[in-house]
Design a protein around this motif. Structure first.
Motif, PDB file in Angstrom:
ATOM      1  N   VAL A  18       0.851  -1.187   0.000  1.00 17.82           N
ATOM      2  CA  VAL A  18       0.000   0.000   0.000  1.00 17.82           C
ATOM      3  C   VAL A  18       0.885   1.234   0.000  1.00 17.82           C
ATOM      4  O   VAL A  18       1.790   1.366   0.837  1.00 17.82           O
ATOM      5  N   PRO A  19       0.683   2.152  -0.915  1.00 18.82           N
ATOM      6  CA  PRO A  19       1.510   3.369  -0.921  1.00 18.82           C
ATOM      7  C   PRO A  19       1.179   4.242   0.276  1.00 18.82           C
ATOM      8  O   PRO A  19       0.065   4.230   0.789  1.00 18.82           O
ATOM      9  N   PRO A  20       2.158   5.015   0.775  1.00 16.47           N
ATOM     10  CA  PRO A  20       1.902   5.874   1.938  1.00 16.47           C
ATOM     11  C   PRO A  20       0.929   6.990   1.541  1.00 16.47           C
ATOM     12  O   PRO A  20       0.890   7.426   0.399  1.00 16.47           O
ATOM     13  N   PRO A  21       0.143   7.457   2.493  1.00 13.17           N
ATOM     14  CA  PRO A  21      -0.801   8.542   2.187  1.00 13.17           C
ATOM     15  C   PRO A  21      -0.032   9.840   1.906  1.00 13.17           C
ATOM     16  O   PRO A  21       1.089  10.032   2.387  1.00 13.17           O
TER      17      PRO A  21
END
Length: 105
Positions: free
Chosen positions: A81-84
């Motif tokens: 999951v990519p960082p926000p």
């Protein structure tokens, strides 16, 4: 008295020229009022019917090698999951933040 005759003759000639010019221009009506144009009955314009477009051919089945799925693969692992993105107040604003100063030697 010769000057008076010339003046009267010139005035009469001017009046005749004016009357002839007025008649030639279509201003033969001696009334000072303008005549109203004759009302015409409005005709409803007939709109031509647009041609009907030809019907497209029925779709056919595509072979499996032509079918492409561009959807990304589902993410199952948390490390994928990519960082926000950073909050708006922590990101630099290029319009209002001052330019970084260069070190002077």
């Amino acid at each position: 008295m010769g000057k008076l005759k010339k003046l009267v003759a010139l005035g009469a000639l001017g009046a005749i020229v004016t009357a002839v010019a007025k008649k030639l221009q279509g201003g033969g009506n001696d009334s000072p009022w303008q005549s109203a144009p004759e009302p015409t009955t409005p005709t409803t314009p007939t709109t031509p019917t647009p041609p009907t477009p030809p019907t497209p051919p029925a779709p056919t089945e595509a072979p499996d090698e032509l079918l492409v799925d561009n959807a990304p693969e589902p993410i199952d692992e948390p490390d994928q999951v990519p960082p926000p993105p950073a909050p708006a107040d922590e990101r630099p604003d290029p319009l209002t933040d001052p330019l970084p100063e260069e070190p002077r030697d």
